[in-house]
Design an enzyme around this catalytic site. Structure first.
Site, PDB file in Angstrom:
ATOM      1  N   GLY A 126      31.716   9.315  -2.792  1.00  0.00           N
ATOM      2  CA  GLY A 126      31.498   8.676  -1.498  1.00  0.00           C
ATOM      3  C   GLY A 126      32.480   9.239  -0.482  1.00  0.00           C
TER       4      GLY A 126
ATOM      5  CD  GLN B  51      37.549   8.778   2.554  1.00  0.00           C
ATOM      6  OE1 GLN B  51      36.358   8.541   2.370  1.00  0.00           O
ATOM      7  NE2 GLN B  51      38.389   9.009   1.565  1.00  0.00           N
TER       8      GLN B  51
ATOM      9  CG  HIS C   7      36.176   2.913  -2.097  1.00  0.00           C
ATOM     10  ND1 HIS C   7      37.233   3.002  -2.985  1.00  0.00           N
ATOM     11  CD2 HIS C   7      36.340   3.955  -1.248  1.00  0.00           C
ATOM     12  CE1 HIS C   7      37.990   4.035  -2.670  1.00  0.00           C
ATOM     13  NE2 HIS C   7      37.478   4.634  -1.615  1.00  0.00           N
ATOM     14  CD  GLU C   8      33.165   5.588   0.383  1.00  0.00           C
ATOM     15  OE1 GLU C   8      33.904   5.853   1.360  1.00  0.00           O
ATOM     16  OE2 GLU C   8      33.374   6.029  -0.760  1.00  0.00           O
TER      17      GLU C   8
ATOM     18  CB  CYS D 259      40.834   6.589  -2.396  1.00  0.00           C
ATOM     19  SG  CYS D 259      40.423   6.801  -0.650  1.00  0.00           S
ATOM     20  CG  LEU D 260      37.656  12.040  -2.250  1.00  0.00           C
ATOM     21  CD1 LEU D 260      36.426  12.515  -1.479  1.00  0.00           C
ATOM     22  CD2 LEU D 260      38.023  13.034  -3.347  1.00  0.00           C
TER      23      LEU D 260
ATOM     24  CG  HIS E 285      37.554   4.423   3.387  1.00  0.00           C
ATOM     25  ND1 HIS E 285      38.893   4.741   3.459  1.00  0.00           N
ATOM     26  CD2 HIS E 285      37.132   4.861   2.173  1.00  0.00           C
ATOM     27  CE1 HIS E 285      39.260   5.340   2.328  1.00  0.00           C
ATOM     28  NE2 HIS E 285      38.212   5.422   1.519  1.00  0.00           N
TER      29      HIS E 285
END
Ligand code: GNR
Ligand code: NI
Length: 180
Positions: free
Chosen positions: A54, A59, A144-145, A102-103, A148
């Site tokens: 995702g 990000q 999660h997204e 998480c990236l 963000h």
């Protein structure tokens, strides 16, 4: 999708903790146009390259409410999903635990508890409102997204001790990289 000019897609830089942009609330799109589509395609390419399941636009430094998800594993065909202005409209009472990463917080993983099923409403690339019930990893990932988009990270679901330990480690690392 633009099948004729795929070469104009590009892999963007993913920002990481403690970048303050990660704490901004992203802005809803009021107009979906070619630039939106181009950004979504760049997000998919950046997500596949990382690789991640995702990605939220913030990000890559763009505070717009756009999310991409692809849960296809290994050699399975790609299954790209694009969510514009996604909203959780209901959550199940039963909860699920997933080890999340998480990236924007590289190499850190921890178990997070979230509702196991969610109803999600969003706009597709043609601006059509869409609704779907998601479960399993898809439910975890979309939560999660959407976090963000609201300036929230998965570490905010952990104990203060764990969260502050991670933030401190990344802050120190960033300071060391400045000194180099
Ligand atoms: O690639 C990712 N994996 C992942 C695993 C468990 C729960 C959430 C995620 S999302 C993450 C990519 C990312 O940082 N998205 O914002
Ligand atoms: Ni993330």
């Amino acid at each position: 999708m633009n099948h004729y000019l795929p070469s104009i897609m590009s892999i963007r830089t993913i920002i990481s903790l403690p970048d303050p942009l990660l704490r901004k609330v992203s802005t809803p799109l009021t107009n979906i146009d070619g630039a939106t589509k181009a950004l979504a395609l760049d997000m998919l390419e950046t997500m596949y390259d990382a690789p991640g399941i995702g990605l939220a636009a913030v990000q890559i430094g763009i505070t717009q409410r756009i999310v991409t998800v692809d849960l296809a594993r290994g050699d399975d065909p790609k299954d790209p999903h694009i969510f514009i202005n996604p909203e959780i409209i209901w959550t199940s009472d039963d909860m699920n635990e997933y080890e999340e990463g998480c990236l924007s917080i590289p190499d850190y993983h921890e178990i997070v508890v979230r509702p196991s099923k969610v109803g999600v409403r969003w706009l597709d690339l043609d601006g059509n409102p869409t609704e779907r019930e998601l479960d399993g990893l898809f439910a975890t990932c979309i939560q999660h997204e959407i976090d963000h988009l609201n300036g929230k990270l998965f570490i905010d679901h952990l104990s203060r001790l764990k969260r502050e330990r991670v933030i401190k480690k990344f802050t120190k690392q960033a300071r060391r990289e400045l000194d180099e």
